[in-house]
Scaffold this motif. Structure first.
Motif, PDB file in Angstrom:
ATOM      1  N   VAL A  83       0.642  17.467  15.889  1.00 47.95           N
ATOM      2  CA  VAL A  83       0.244  16.786  14.649  1.00 47.95           C
ATOM      3  C   VAL A  83       1.068  17.354  13.495  1.00 47.95           C
ATOM      4  O   VAL A  83       1.598  16.607  12.665  1.00 47.95           O
ATOM      5  CB  VAL A  83      -1.264  16.954  14.368  1.00 47.95           C
ATOM      6  N   LEU A  84       1.209  18.646  13.473  1.00 44.50           N
ATOM      7  CA  LEU A  84       1.983  19.250  12.392  1.00 44.50           C
ATOM      8  C   LEU A  84       3.442  18.776  12.434  1.00 44.50           C
ATOM      9  O   LEU A  84       4.016  18.419  11.408  1.00 44.50           O
ATOM     10  CB  LEU A  84       1.918  20.780  12.474  1.00 44.50           C
ATOM     11  N   GLU A  85       4.003  18.779  13.620  1.00 39.02           N
ATOM     12  CA  GLU A  85       5.410  18.363  13.740  1.00 39.02           C
ATOM     13  C   GLU A  85       5.583  16.920  13.247  1.00 39.02           C
ATOM     14  O   GLU A  85       6.504  16.609  12.494  1.00 39.02           O
ATOM     15  CB  GLU A  85       5.865  18.491  15.199  1.00 39.02           C
ATOM     16  N   GLN A  86       4.679  16.063  13.658  1.00 39.29           N
ATOM     17  CA  GLN A  86       4.792  14.659  13.244  1.00 39.29           C
ATOM     18  C   GLN A  86       4.486  14.497  11.767  1.00 39.29           C
ATOM     19  O   GLN A  86       5.108  13.688  11.071  1.00 39.29           O
ATOM     20  CB  GLN A  86       3.872  13.787  14.098  1.00 39.29           C
ATOM     21  N   LEU A  87       3.539  15.275  11.296  1.00 37.74           N
ATOM     22  CA  LEU A  87       3.205  15.220   9.872  1.00 37.74           C
ATOM     23  C   LEU A  87       4.430  15.579   9.026  1.00 37.74           C
ATOM     24  O   LEU A  87       4.689  14.965   7.992  1.00 37.74           O
ATOM     25  CB  LEU A  87       2.038  16.169   9.573  1.00 37.74           C
ATOM     26  N   MET A  88       5.175  16.562   9.477  1.00 37.84           N
ATOM     27  CA  MET A  88       6.376  16.936   8.731  1.00 37.84           C
ATOM     28  C   MET A  88       7.340  15.761   8.634  1.00 37.84           C
ATOM     29  O   MET A  88       7.980  15.543   7.615  1.00 37.84           O
ATOM     30  CB  MET A  88       7.083  18.125   9.402  1.00 37.84           C
ATOM     31  N   ARG A  89       7.423  14.994   9.696  1.00 38.59           N
ATOM     32  CA  ARG A  89       8.330  13.845   9.675  1.00 38.59           C
ATOM     33  C   ARG A  89       7.838  12.771   8.720  1.00 38.59           C
ATOM     34  O   ARG A  89       8.637  12.104   8.073  1.00 38.59           O
ATOM     35  CB  ARG A  89       8.483  13.272  11.086  1.00 38.59           C
ATOM     36  N   VAL A  90       6.514  12.624   8.634  1.00 37.00           N
ATOM     37  CA  VAL A  90       5.996  11.620   7.706  1.00 37.00           C
ATOM     38  C   VAL A  90       6.201  12.078   6.262  1.00 37.00           C
ATOM     39  O   VAL A  90       6.509  11.288   5.373  1.00 37.00           O
ATOM     40  CB  VAL A  90       4.502  11.333   7.978  1.00 37.00           C
ATOM     41  N   MET A  91       6.069  13.376   6.041  1.00 36.90           N
ATOM     42  CA  MET A  91       6.188  13.874   4.671  1.00 36.90           C
ATOM     43  C   MET A  91       7.623  14.050   4.214  1.00 36.90           C
ATOM     44  O   MET A  91       7.893  14.164   3.020  1.00 36.90           O
ATOM     45  CB  MET A  91       5.451  15.208   4.536  1.00 36.90           C
ATOM     46  N   HIS A  92       8.531  14.077   5.180  1.00 32.07           N
ATOM     47  CA  HIS A  92       9.904  14.432   4.829  1.00 32.07           C
ATOM     48  C   HIS A  92      10.528  13.601   3.693  1.00 32.07           C
ATOM     49  O   HIS A  92      11.186  14.152   2.816  1.00 32.07           O
ATOM     50  CB  HIS A  92      10.812  14.408   6.060  1.00 32.07           C
ATOM     51  N   PRO A  93      10.328  12.292   3.654  1.00 34.67           N
ATOM     52  CA  PRO A  93      10.975  11.546   2.570  1.00 34.67           C
ATOM     53  C   PRO A  93      10.571  12.039   1.170  1.00 34.67           C
ATOM     54  O   PRO A  93      11.367  11.951   0.250  1.00 34.67           O
ATOM     55  CB  PRO A  93      10.488  10.109   2.802  1.00 34.67           C
ATOM     56  N   PHE A  94       9.369  12.541   1.046  1.00 30.13           N
ATOM     57  CA  PHE A  94       8.932  13.029  -0.260  1.00 30.13           C
ATOM     58  C   PHE A  94       9.291  14.498  -0.471  1.00 30.13           C
ATOM     59  O   PHE A  94       9.599  14.911  -1.575  1.00 30.13           O
ATOM     60  CB  PHE A  94       7.408  12.875  -0.422  1.00 30.13           C
ATOM     61  N   MET A  95       9.167  15.284   0.595  1.00 33.12           N
ATOM     62  CA  MET A  95       9.374  16.727   0.452  1.00 33.12           C
ATOM     63  C   MET A  95      10.397  17.201   1.480  1.00 33.12           C
ATOM     64  O   MET A  95      10.042  17.779   2.514  1.00 33.12           O
ATOM     65  CB  MET A  95       8.041  17.456   0.647  1.00 33.12           C
ATOM     66  N   PRO A  96      11.659  16.961   1.187  1.00 31.56           N
ATOM     67  CA  PRO A  96      12.678  17.163   2.220  1.00 31.56           C
ATOM     68  C   PRO A  96      12.884  18.619   2.639  1.00 31.56           C
ATOM     69  O   PRO A  96      13.161  18.872   3.806  1.00 31.56           O
ATOM     70  CB  PRO A  96      13.950  16.600   1.573  1.00 31.56           C
ATOM     71  N   PHE A  97      12.734  19.539   1.704  1.00 28.42           N
ATOM     72  CA  PHE A  97      13.119  20.913   2.027  1.00 28.42           C
ATOM     73  C   PHE A  97      12.082  21.629   2.880  1.00 28.42           C
ATOM     74  O   PHE A  97      12.379  22.162   3.950  1.00 28.42           O
ATOM     75  CB  PHE A  97      13.378  21.713   0.747  1.00 28.42           C
ATOM     76  N   ILE A  98      10.858  21.640   2.403  1.00 30.63           N
ATOM     77  CA  ILE A  98       9.829  22.389   3.133  1.00 30.63           C
ATOM     78  C   ILE A  98       9.629  21.796   4.524  1.00 30.63           C
ATOM     79  O   ILE A  98       9.426  22.514   5.504  1.00 30.63           O
ATOM     80  CB  ILE A  98       8.500  22.443   2.344  1.00 30.63           C
ATOM     81  N   THR A  99       9.742  20.468   4.605  1.00 38.17           N
ATOM     82  CA  THR A  99       9.503  19.854   5.906  1.00 38.17           C
ATOM     83  C   THR A  99      10.614  20.200   6.897  1.00 38.17           C
ATOM     84  O   THR A  99      10.352  20.430   8.066  1.00 38.17           O
ATOM     85  CB  THR A  99       9.393  18.322   5.784  1.00 38.17           C
TER      86      THR A  99
END
Length: 923
Positions: free
Chosen positions: A712-728
């Motif tokens: 879930v975390l790994e996929q969540l990072m992919r969903v969030m990436h467009p908004f928060m590119p660095f941390i993800t």
RNA sequence: GCGCCUAUAGCUCAGUUGGUUAGAGCGCUACCUUGACAUGGUAGAGGUCCCCUGUUCGAGUCAGGGUAGGCGCACCA
């Protein structure tokens, strides 16, 4: 991993990795998706509006790239004629020189030097924001190929008769010494005066009183006008007036432009210095006497005593002289709209000069049609009205500027002043059959900056060559820009692109709000409230911030005020919040509102959010790094919580995508925030603890939960990436090897976006977990309101369970015990005598905490009363509705059933609470 | 004059085709160093949805009118 998220440690290295590996270029496969960057001023610096818009563009580009599209973010910079020339002139002035001291060639060379020196500034700042623009394709509006496109367009339009040269009144900036377009003039109301002057008839028989706000222009009067039907002045029409001071004899004419109600009903006409008078002068064939020079001083056409005077000095002298001559009748205070140049702030003069114009009417028509037909869509849709309003009243566009910096107009003149237009002198000689000995001189002027940016959608793609890019990326997908340049830029791009390619430049226009400060004031240097996005990212000390805000101010006396205000606003300077927090903030602010009030405390909130994600990752890693996450096989047993969080996650993905498709980045951001913090962190991570830490759970169960945690975390990072590119990306690199994601790509930005899996939705798991949550919240509630220490373990009795309750209890007892800090759970049988208890309800099931030694009788009664009061109100409301025949008769059955269920539930709860009240009251 | 926008908690803002007790973040109050996180946790307080009239069984939401504020265009002798 560090205990707190530290953005400065990761961002720049991360960006270099992306850029050096060429990750921003189009992939070459998939659906084309292109965004054109509104080119910022090449020597400018990034402001909050840029940061906001670039965040949105980058989010869209990153999202579409991950969706598998062939994405191009076409970037570049604008030469910004006036602005850039002004900056370099100011530098020269500081050395006590002017551009004329250098001469045109040297001066332009100097600007190129300045461009080399500062030109990379803004693109570097864009990189700090994480912008994944294709820098390999970066263009500058004065690059050779763009300049070629400019000449091509100019020549074609000229040859079609759509560009012409004419002597007309233009808006003249007497400081910049150039014409400016209507759009570059701001008309604000200011205090002035209205002077009334008595003009004598030439025959001496009478006089007419005219009113003016600009008495100095009387030197150029060539008529006095009255309304043709104005009875007062019938006899005057056709007579002449002898103009005071100049002695010129001028006619009294009739024109229905004159408003008999306004002033005296007599208007002095100065065709060379007023737009309305100009039109009237043309209608009546009046002479046009220009009385000003380029710098707005009185010229030789005026009496000698006024020549060389600045326009305002001349005004003073003229008023004095008229007064002395008894011609000035009256002076009244008067509010009037004063035209000022938006760059210089000086009063613009209507001034008679030769200029080049684009006849826009025929270009406007297809551009209007493109929006009317829906081929191009404004988002929000309302902006189309603004567009129509301007386009339907569009005026010919003055494209020449008397500047040195810009695209030189491709027109030449022979010694007789005859004009020839072509891409080069050589071409012209061929085109017009001119012999080599015919002397030709190129027009001195340059083109309006917006002329070249109007070609941006196709010129950046290689036009006039027929390139693959033109074919692939025109029209572009969406233009992200502010409403302030709809006329300047958006409309003109549509016109030019339609004209020269037959295509629309973009399918959608997403109009963003304007970033203001937290009080809704526009950010400006003079207000001293500007923020540099980089300072929000890196942080800045108070002193440095004050220094930054007060240097180079136009009015140094404002510095004290700005200093005070800054100290108040940011007593400790600005913290380093990092790019991701700033970007997430911008996304969260991007609603349909036209003003975006920038609120630093919100950025702080999103910095905290980043930290939350960071720490959730630490937790997940602690529990997965050295354990079996089931990625290499082995049985996976998913708990109801595992199934619940997957189900919630899938919903989050679906919602996020729907919101992005609607350009509702605020809702998209909230969806991510809510899921991440309120579901994943607050509940799922807590719920996972009993599974992964207990000896009672099986390996398969542990694997199921670990699998869920990491994936879930790994996929969540992919969903969030467009908004928060660095941390993800940083987190993703750490967790991906532990996850089920087998991709080999070097960065999350090249991985695929999570695809929505409807099969993972699990209604019954969601219901079960809602039951668990209300169980736990019920107990926390009692704890909180009864002041029971969070550490105190509580015994709990349950009553009135149905089969579902029993099943759920069995499934989740261990979690309940941990989350609610329980000592024991005991089910009361019908025959049992319950002790005095504080009660919470989950459906019809009663959760009871024995009061003995823990809970005060009065406190519990008060708590119950509060709950009962609410329920009584609820029962009354719903009963009232259901007793209303109109409601029952007309409302849809669905709504009525809902009300009935609501009533039944409230009544049930109320009766249980009343029982409790009675029982406790008896104690 | 024409057109557009805004008004919801102390602040900054969501609230979809009208349908539970109007939500979030920040701030505020009380309690809590528990083992991912005090950049944290738990609980709580806080609203005449600018006003009036209407439509409707039902209005924050729709219509009309007003008030306050903002923006654009045009005009202003």
């Amino acid at each position: 991993m560090d205990k707190t998220f530290n953005p400065s440690q990761i961002e720049q290295a991360c960006y270099q990795h992306w850029e050096s590996k060429g990750m921003f270029s189009p992939s070459g496969h998939g659906e084309p998706y292109c965004i054109l960057l509104p080119p910022p001023n090449v020597t400018g610096s990034l402001h909050m509006g840029h940061a906001f818009q670039h965040t949105i563009m980058d989010a869209l580009i990153r999202y579409r790239r991950m969706k598998g599209d062939n994405t191009l973010w076409q970037c570049g910079t604008d030469h910004a004629g006036i602005a850039t020339q002004m900056v370099v002139e100011r530098q020269l002035n500081a050395q006590g020189k002017t551009r004329h001291d250098l001469g045109r060639d040297k001066f332009v060379e100097r600007i190129w030097e300045w461009k080399e020196e500062s030109g990379g500034n803004i693109t570097q700042q864009m990189r700090r924001l994480g912008a994944s623009a294709d820098w390999n394709r970066e263009v500058f509006t004065m690059d050779d190929n763009l300049s070629e496109a400019v000449r091509e367009v100019f020549v074609q339009l000229y040859d079609e008769g759509l560009i012409y040269r004419g002597k007309r009144l233009v808006n003249w900036d007497p400081v910049l010494l150039t014409a400016v377009s209507d759009l570059e003039v701001v008309n604000d109301e200011e205090d002035g005066h209205m002077w009334y002057m008595r003009y004598p008839l030439s025959d001496g028989s009478a006089s007419l009183t005219v009113a003016t706000t600009r008495p100095e222009t009387m030197l150029g009067d060539t008529a006095v006008a009255v309304h043709p039907d104005d009875e007062r002045y019938q006899d005057f029409i056709g007579k002449t007036i002898t103009l005071p001071l100049t002695g010129r004899e001028i006619p009294i004419i009739a024109d229905d432009y004159v408003d008999p109600e306004f002033g005296t009903g007599c208007v002095k006409i100065t065709p060379a210095h007023d737009f309305n008078d100009y039109d009237m002068g043309k209608r009546h064939d009046l002479p046009m006497i220009n009385i000003l020079d380029d710098e707005a001083r009185i010229n030789q056409n005026a009496p000698a005593e006024y020549q060389g005077l600045d326009r305002f000095d001349a005004r003073d002298k003229i008023v004095k002289d008229l007064e002395a001559a008894g011609i000035l009748v009256e002076t009244k205070p008067h509010k009037l709209k004063v035209p000022r140049g938006d760059r210089t702030g000086v009063i613009i003069e209507p001034y008679l000069t030769n200029q080049w114009y684009v006849a826009v009417e025929s270009l406007a028509k297809p551009a209007i049609a493109a929006v009317e037909s829906g081929e191009i869509k404004f988002v929000p849709e309302n902006w189309s009205k603004t567009y129509y309003q301007w386009m339907n009243n569009i005026q010919d566009w003055c494209i020449s500027r008397q500047l040195w910096w810009g695209h030189r107009i491709p027109a030449w003149f022979d010694e007789d002043g005859k004009e020839y237009v072509g891409k080069s002198e050589a071409e012209i000689r061929t085109k017009y059959g001119l012999a080599d000995n015919v002397a030709l001189k190129q027009d001195e002027d340059v083109l309006d900056t917006w002329f070249s940016s109007a070609l941006w959608p196709f010129a950046t793609m290689g036009w006039p060559e027929n390139t693959k890019e033109l074919d692939t990326f025109l029209p572009s997908s969406v233009l992200v820009t502010g409403f302030d340049i709809i006329f300047f830029w958006v409309a003109r791009m549509i016109m030019m692109t339609k004209k020269f390619t037959g295509k629309i430049p973009f399918k959608e226009i997403y109009i963003t709000g304007l970033v203001r400060d937290e009080n809704g004031d526009k950010m400006s240097k003079s207000k001293g409230n500007v923020l540099d996005p980089i300072d929000v990212i890196d942080g800045i000390g108070l002193d440095a911030l004050i220094e930054k805000r007060t240097t180079g101010m136009m009015q140094p006396k404002l510095a004290a005020k700005v200093t005070k205000q800054t100290k108040q606003q940011f007593p400790n300077g600005i913290d380093a919040y990092g790019t991701d927090a700033l970007r997430f903030n911008f996304a969260a602010m991007a609603s349909t509102s036209r003003d975006i009030n920038f609120d630093m405390s919100r950025v702080e909130g999103y910095r905290n959010f980043c930290n939350k994600i960071w720490n959730a990752t630490r937790f997940v890693l602690m529990n997965t790094e050295d354990f079996d996450t089931g990625n290499k096989g082995g049985e996976l047993a998913f708990s109801p919580f595992d199934r619940w969080i997957w189900s919630r996650f899938e919903r989050t993905v679906a919602q996020f995508e729907a919101h992005v498709a609607d350009y509702r980045f605020d809702l998209a951001a909230n969806t991510l925030y809510e899921f991440t913090w309120n579901q994943f962190c607050d509940w799922y991570l807590e719920l996972s603890k009993p599974v992964v830490n207990s000896d009672a759970t099986s390996e398969a169960q542990k694997r199921g939960t670990r699998y869920t945690l990491i994936n879930v975390l790994e996929q969540l990072m992919r969903v969030m990436h467009p908004f928060m590119p660095f941390i993800t990306d940083e987190i993703w690199k750490k967790i991906k090897p532990l996850s089920a994601n087998t991709t080999q790509v070097p960065s999350i930005m090249l991985d695929r976006f999570v695809s929505f899996e409807a099969s993972m939705l699990d209604e019954s798991a969601e219901q079960e977990i809602e039951w668990v949550k209300s169980f736990v919240v019920g107990i926390r509630n009692i704890r909180g309101e009864m002041d029971i220490a969070p550490s105190k373990r509580l015994p709990v009795l349950l009553n009135n369970l149905n089969d579902v309750d029993r099943q759920r209890l069995e499934n989740t007892q261990q979690y309940l015990t941990m989350l609610a800090k329980l000592e024991s759970i005991e089910i009361l049988e019908k025959t049992d005598e319950a002790p005095a208890c504080a009660t919470a309800l989950v459906g019809e099931m009663e959760i009871m905490i024995p009061m003995a030694g823990l809970i005060d009788k009065e406190a519990e009664l008060a708590r119950l009363k509060k709950a009962a009061d609410k329920l009584v109100a609820e029962v009354q409301r719903t009963e009232g509705k259901l007793n209303n025949q109109n409601f029952v008769g007309k409302a849809p059955a669905q709504v009525i059933d809902k009300e009935k269920a609501k009533l039944a539930d409230a009544q049930m709860q109320l009766s249980k609470i009343q029982e409790q009240q009675a029982a406790i009251a008896k104690l």
